[in-house]
Design an enzyme around this catalytic site. Structure first.
Site, mmCIF file in Angstrom:
data_model
loop_
_atom_site.group_PDB
_atom_site.id
_atom_site.type_symbol
_atom_site.label_atom_id
_atom_site.label_comp_id
_atom_site.label_asym_id
_atom_site.label_seq_id
_atom_site.Cartn_x
_atom_site.Cartn_y
_atom_site.Cartn_z
ATOM 1 N N ARG A 181 54.781 -87.261 -80.040
ATOM 2 C CA ARG A 181 54.071 -87.958 -78.961
ATOM 3 C C ARG A 181 54.091 -87.151 -77.664
ATOM 4 O O ARG A 181 54.151 -87.711 -76.572
ATOM 5 C CB ARG A 181 54.653 -89.355 -78.709
ATOM 6 C CG ARG A 181 54.850 -90.191 -79.957
ATOM 7 C CD ARG A 181 53.643 -90.224 -80.823
ATOM 8 N NE ARG A 181 53.859 -90.995 -82.056
ATOM 9 C CZ ARG A 181 52.951 -91.070 -83.013
ATOM 10 N NH1 ARG A 181 51.807 -90.421 -82.921
ATOM 11 N NH2 ARG A 181 53.176 -91.783 -84.096
ATOM 12 N N ASN A 223 63.881 -89.348 -84.114
ATOM 13 C CA ASN A 223 63.680 -89.035 -85.533
ATOM 14 C C ASN A 223 64.413 -87.713 -85.716
ATOM 15 O O ASN A 223 63.859 -86.640 -85.521
ATOM 16 C CB ASN A 223 62.199 -88.895 -85.866
ATOM 17 C CG ASN A 223 61.510 -90.261 -85.844
ATOM 18 O OD1 ASN A 223 62.149 -91.286 -86.033
ATOM 19 N ND2 ASN A 223 60.218 -90.270 -85.598
ATOM 20 N N LYS A 300 68.716 -93.650 -83.829
ATOM 21 C CA LYS A 300 67.680 -94.523 -84.393
ATOM 22 C C LYS A 300 68.056 -94.682 -85.857
ATOM 23 O O LYS A 300 68.044 -93.705 -86.612
ATOM 24 C CB LYS A 300 66.311 -93.854 -84.243
ATOM 25 C CG LYS A 300 65.173 -94.534 -85.012
ATOM 26 C CD LYS A 300 63.830 -93.857 -84.697
ATOM 27 C CE LYS A 300 62.687 -94.430 -85.504
ATOM 28 N NZ LYS A 300 61.390 -93.817 -85.163
ATOM 29 N N GLU A 304 61.712 -96.959 -89.464
ATOM 30 C CA GLU A 304 60.694 -95.957 -89.791
ATOM 31 C C GLU A 304 61.256 -94.806 -90.616
ATOM 32 O O GLU A 304 61.026 -93.639 -90.325
ATOM 33 C CB GLU A 304 60.059 -95.417 -88.497
ATOM 34 C CG GLU A 304 59.417 -96.505 -87.667
ATOM 35 C CD GLU A 304 58.631 -95.986 -86.468
ATOM 36 O OE1 GLU A 304 57.575 -96.566 -86.199
ATOM 37 O OE2 GLU A 304 59.079 -95.038 -85.808
ATOM 38 N N ARG A 337 69.611 -97.742 -80.849
ATOM 39 C CA ARG A 337 68.293 -98.316 -80.564
ATOM 40 C C ARG A 337 68.031 -99.620 -81.315
ATOM 41 O O ARG A 337 68.376 -99.757 -82.487
ATOM 42 C CB ARG A 337 67.193 -97.297 -80.888
ATOM 43 C CG ARG A 337 67.263 -96.106 -79.959
ATOM 44 C CD ARG A 337 66.216 -95.092 -80.291
ATOM 45 N NE ARG A 337 64.936 -95.309 -79.676
ATOM 46 C CZ ARG A 337 63.786 -95.337 -80.320
ATOM 47 N NH1 ARG A 337 63.747 -95.224 -81.635
ATOM 48 N NH2 ARG A 337 62.655 -95.484 -79.675
ATOM 49 N N ASP A 378 56.084 -102.238 -79.188
ATOM 50 C CA ASP A 378 56.166 -100.782 -79.171
ATOM 51 C C ASP A 378 55.351 -100.139 -78.051
ATOM 52 O O ASP A 378 54.322 -99.533 -78.327
ATOM 53 C CB ASP A 378 55.680 -100.245 -80.525
ATOM 54 C CG ASP A 378 55.946 -98.769 -80.672
ATOM 55 O OD1 ASP A 378 56.617 -98.209 -79.796
ATOM 56 O OD2 ASP A 378 55.475 -98.182 -81.673
ATOM 57 N N GLU A 400 64.352 -99.062 -72.584
ATOM 58 C CA GLU A 400 63.638 -97.836 -72.925
ATOM 59 C C GLU A 400 62.167 -98.024 -72.602
ATOM 60 O O GLU A 400 61.530 -98.976 -73.065
ATOM 61 C CB GLU A 400 63.826 -97.530 -74.422
ATOM 62 C CG GLU A 400 63.141 -96.252 -74.854
ATOM 63 C CD GLU A 400 63.375 -95.925 -76.339
ATOM 64 O OE1 GLU A 400 64.534 -95.963 -76.802
ATOM 65 O OE2 GLU A 400 62.380 -95.641 -77.031
ATOM 66 N N GLU A 406 51.607 -92.435 -75.262
ATOM 67 C CA GLU A 406 51.150 -92.535 -76.646
ATOM 68 C C GLU A 406 50.047 -93.576 -76.821
ATOM 69 O O GLU A 406 49.109 -93.366 -77.586
ATOM 70 C CB GLU A 406 52.366 -92.889 -77.524
ATOM 71 C CG GLU A 406 52.043 -93.119 -78.986
ATOM 72 C CD GLU A 406 53.279 -93.511 -79.789
ATOM 73 O OE1 GLU A 406 54.385 -93.579 -79.212
ATOM 74 O OE2 GLU A 406 53.116 -93.745 -81.008
HETATM 75 O O1 GCW Z 1 55.987 -95.762 -80.922
HETATM 76 C C1 GCW Z 1 56.571 -95.307 -82.110
HETATM 77 C C2 GCW Z 1 56.064 -93.924 -82.277
HETATM 78 C C3 GCW Z 1 56.966 -93.054 -83.118
HETATM 79 C C4 GCW Z 1 58.385 -93.165 -82.559
HETATM 80 C C5 GCW Z 1 58.829 -94.607 -82.619
HETATM 81 C C6 GCW Z 1 60.218 -94.816 -82.041
HETATM 82 C C7 GCW Z 1 60.086 -91.491 -82.454
HETATM 83 O O2 GCW Z 1 54.780 -93.954 -82.813
HETATM 84 O O3 GCW Z 1 56.482 -91.750 -83.061
HETATM 85 O O4 GCW Z 1 59.282 -92.316 -83.233
HETATM 86 O O5 GCW Z 1 57.947 -95.395 -81.861
HETATM 87 O O6 GCW Z 1 60.298 -95.238 -80.902
HETATM 88 O O7 GCW Z 1 61.200 -94.573 -82.718
#
Ligand code: GCW
Length: 703
Positions: A181, A223, A300, A304, A337, A378, A400, A406
């Site tokens: 991002r 990530n 994290k 995801e 997180r 998000d 956060e 993004e």
């Molecule tokens: O908004 C989403 C994003 C991901 C991101 C995730 C997060 C780092 O699309 O790219 O991953 O949030 O905050 O973990």
């Protein structure tokens, strides 16, 4: 036209390389231009007896450079006050003149500073002091800012103390220098050349952060890649930490939960396994041997695809506590997180963070801080505040926010986020004793928008979001408008601040209007999130699809979060307000309710009519911003003016794309005609659906 632009660009680039027009954005808000005569204060001397001490050295050198440039002469530097006027800086311990003044420094914390205009031995002086040298450094940056802003210095004692201890940047930077991002080039961390070569740019990064009070930075993507914990990478991190330390900035890393397997060769990363626990203890000790003031980790987990304790049937608390115990031995903290969602698709994704974390309140070690996104989903252009703020009674929380845009047009759209963050911070919790969200926090972390681009953030206006992050983390009640005004004066000069601020203040609402009015959310294209995709319904899990979030069909639109039970996560006061469409503010109507297209708003318009009006208003707001910016031609430097004009043109084009594609799609569901007086979409829905941008920037990579 294109050729003409190219030529103009070339001319501007050549011009920009001459010192007269060197405005490429690199200097950020620290431009230190010569002040008009009427604004110059008399400072013939800087008195700082220990100019080589940590933090004082940085303060001193910044003052020297800044003052020389702004006043047009170099002040004498020395230990004694010999001239008729001067600037006296230091702590009572490091500067006898200050000790003699007996400045009252209670009840401030060690990062606070005091400014005192006074006389010493009949000489007029400006004193900058604090309990600690770091406070003096913040005071020095404040002083320089005051001069640049062009407002008079306070005529009596002034002090400032940061509200929060944790004022953080979170880089989503990968080890291969791609930035998740990221819209501003590559990562500024050149891992390959580190530790032997530290780009001097990192010092400017540190100065910029120090000038707005940011005191922590997480170098790597959430990530996470376990390799950053490998011995050679620890050396690289150490080189960065050594560079940032003088500016009061601590370094943190992201820890991949499965690192004991990937790096340590263990069979498991189960947090209850003694070998795993020992691995983290050893690893943390190894880091602290090299970086004695290492800040800690951000994790994290179980979100995801990231590994986490739930892979072993353990809770988030069990996972967090295991790493926190290792960090506690060295004084480090763990930011865990709350942006989690596991493989089971819940009734409402907006409910998931609260569902997971509320029951764990009180189960975390004292050095764990739960890091919660400002909204429950998000970083969308508009969301209500996350119900976790204030709900965690025994666990500290960090808010956060996302400086990188993004979901708000990447680098080319002008969207000042100060207003958006203020909205979240100033939200009433309606919980007794925790009046506002900002009262429930221990800090703010902003996902960085910084990269290797010459202007750092991908666009000149995006620098304002970095600036606002620091300023609001220092004092969350400052007000987005005041912050914008400071930034505009510093960045473009006092003469144009007013029109610039006026554009900034309206900009975020414009994005909301042309991307998702009335509380609609998560309507973007897949993967890169560039452009509209409200029709998307084919992704792996239900709650990745825009159709899941808007629930539009022939009869109505919106997500019924009362029916879904999510509203119960908020305090009773909110349940009353948001519980019925009639009492829900229009800007969150479709967030909380599913209503018929014909539902009438207080204005008398139907939801459908209002939606079309808002989409259209969003586009025309951008056109207005363009016109306003065009009027500033000749009043700001040519290069930045040119680039911003071009970006606004892109924004207008893309705002129209969002509007037209969205309206075409909604019409395909509701079959309704456009209200009178509104232009139909330029193309067919099929055309909008066929647009494909596989190489749009910022897509996820884990390098
Ligand atoms: O908004 C989403 C994003 C991901 C991101 C995730 C997060 C780092 O699309 O790219 O991953 O949030 O905050 O973990």
């Amino acid at each position: 036209m294109v050729l003409f632009r190219r030529l103009l660009m070339l001319m501007l680039t050549v011009a920009a390389s001459s010192s007269l027009l060197a405005e490429d954005g690199y200097e950020l808000w620290m431009r230190y231009r010569l002040l008009p005569k009427s604004k110059r204060v008399a400072i013939s001397q800087i008195v700082c007896p220990n100019p080589t001490d940590r933090h004082l050295k940085e303060a001193h050198s910044e003052l020297k450079t800044g003052l020389e440039a702004m006043l047009g002469y170099s002040a004498k530097v020395g230990e004694k006050l010999t001239k008729q006027d001067g600037l006296v800086i230091g702590t009572a311990l490091s500067n006898k003149l200050i000790a003699g003044l007996n400045v009252d420094l209670q009840p401030f914390n060690d990062e606070a500073f005091v400014y005192l205009p006074t006389t010493i031995n009949g000489k007029r002086v400006h004193v900058i002091t604090g309990q600690d040298q770091i406070g003096v450094m913040y005071g020095a940056f404040w002083f320089l800012r005051q001069l640049q802003i062009g407002k008079p210095l306070p005529n009596k004692r002034y002090y400032s103390a940061p509200r929060y201890k944790l004022r953080m940047l979170n880089h989503w930077d990968n080890l291969n220098r791609s930035v998740e991002r990221g819209y501003a080039g590559q990562s500024i961390w050149d891992w390959h050349k580190l530790p032997d070569y530290v780009d001097p740019r990192i010092i400017d990064y540190a100065r910029a952060n120090a000038s707005i009070g940011i005191n922590g930075t997480v170098l790597t993507n959430v990530n996470a890649n376990a390799m950053v914990l490998r011995a050679d990478y620890i050396q690289k991190t150490k080189a960065v930490a050594d560079t940032l330390r003088p500016y009061g900035i601590k370094v943190y890393l992201t820890a991949r939960f499965s690192a004991p397997i990937e790096l340590g060769g263990l069979k498991t990363a189960d947090p209850l396994d003694p070998q795993v626990q020992q691995w983290w203890k050893d690893k943390v000790a190894e880091i602290y041997r090299e970086i004695h003031d290492f800040g800690g980790f951000v994790v994290k987990a179980n979100s995801e695809g990231q590994p986490g304790p739930q892979n072993y049937g353990r809770s988030h608390a069990e996972g967090a506590n295991m790493i926190a115990d290792a960090l506690a031995l060295e004084g480090g903290i763990l930011m865990w997180r709350a942006f989690v969602y596991d493989d089971k698709t819940p009734v409402d994704r907006a409910a998931q963070a609260y569902n997971e974390f509320k029951p764990l309140d009180g189960k975390f070690r004292s050095n764990v801080i739960v890091q919660v996104k400002n909204g429950p989903i998000d970083f969308q252009p508009r969301e209500p505040f996350s119900p976790l703020f204030g709900a965690l009674d025994k666990t500290p929380a960090l808010m956060e926010v996302q400086a990188t845009k993004e979901y708000l047009g990447f680098a080319t759209h002008l969207a000042y986020l100060g207003t958006m963050w203020q909205e979240a911070l100033a939200s009433a919790t309606r919980l007794r004793g925790k009046e506002k969200v900002l009262d429930t926090l221990t800090g703010i972390a902003g996902v960085s928008n910084i990269g290797s681009d010459r202007n750092w953030c991908g666009s000149h206006f995006d620098q304002a979001n970095w600036y606002a992050l620091g300023r609001l983390a220092w004092e969350p009640t400052l007000g987005a408008e005041k912050v914008a005004d400071e930034w505009a004066r510093l960045t473009f000069g006092t003469a144009v601040a007013k029109p610039v601020v006026s554009m900034m203040i309206r900009s975020r609402e414009a994005v909301v209007d042309y991307t998702g009015p009335l509380g609609l959310t998560h309507l973007m294209a897949t993967g890169h999130h560039y452009g509209p995709g409200p029709w998307v319904d084919n992704l792996g899990r239900a709650d990745w699809n825009p159709v899941y979030f808007h629930r539009g069909d022939r009869d109505g639109i919106g997500f019924d979060r009362v029916g879904a039970g999510t509203l119960k996560q908020y305090a009773p006061g909110w349940r009353e307000i948001w519980g019925k469409p009639e009492t829900t503010p229009e800007n969150l109507l479709l967030w909380f309710h599913h209503v018929p297209w014909s539902y009438r708003l207080p204005s008398g318009k139907t939801v459908w009519e209002e939606m079309v009006a808002r989409y259209t208003q969003g586009v025309s707001e951008v056109a207005t911003m363009r016109a306003e910016w065009a009027k500033l031609k000749g009043k700001t430097d040519a290069f930045r003016h040119f680039q911003i004009s071009e970006f606004l043109e892109i924004q207008e084009k893309e705002a129209k794309w969002w509007r037209d594609a969205s309206i075409a799609y909604w019409q395909s569901l509701n079959g309704l005609p456009l209200p009178k007086g509104f232009e139909p979409p330029e193309y067919t829905l099929d055309y909008y659906k066929s647009i494909s941008n596989p190489y749009a920037p910022g897509n996820t990579h884990t390098g």
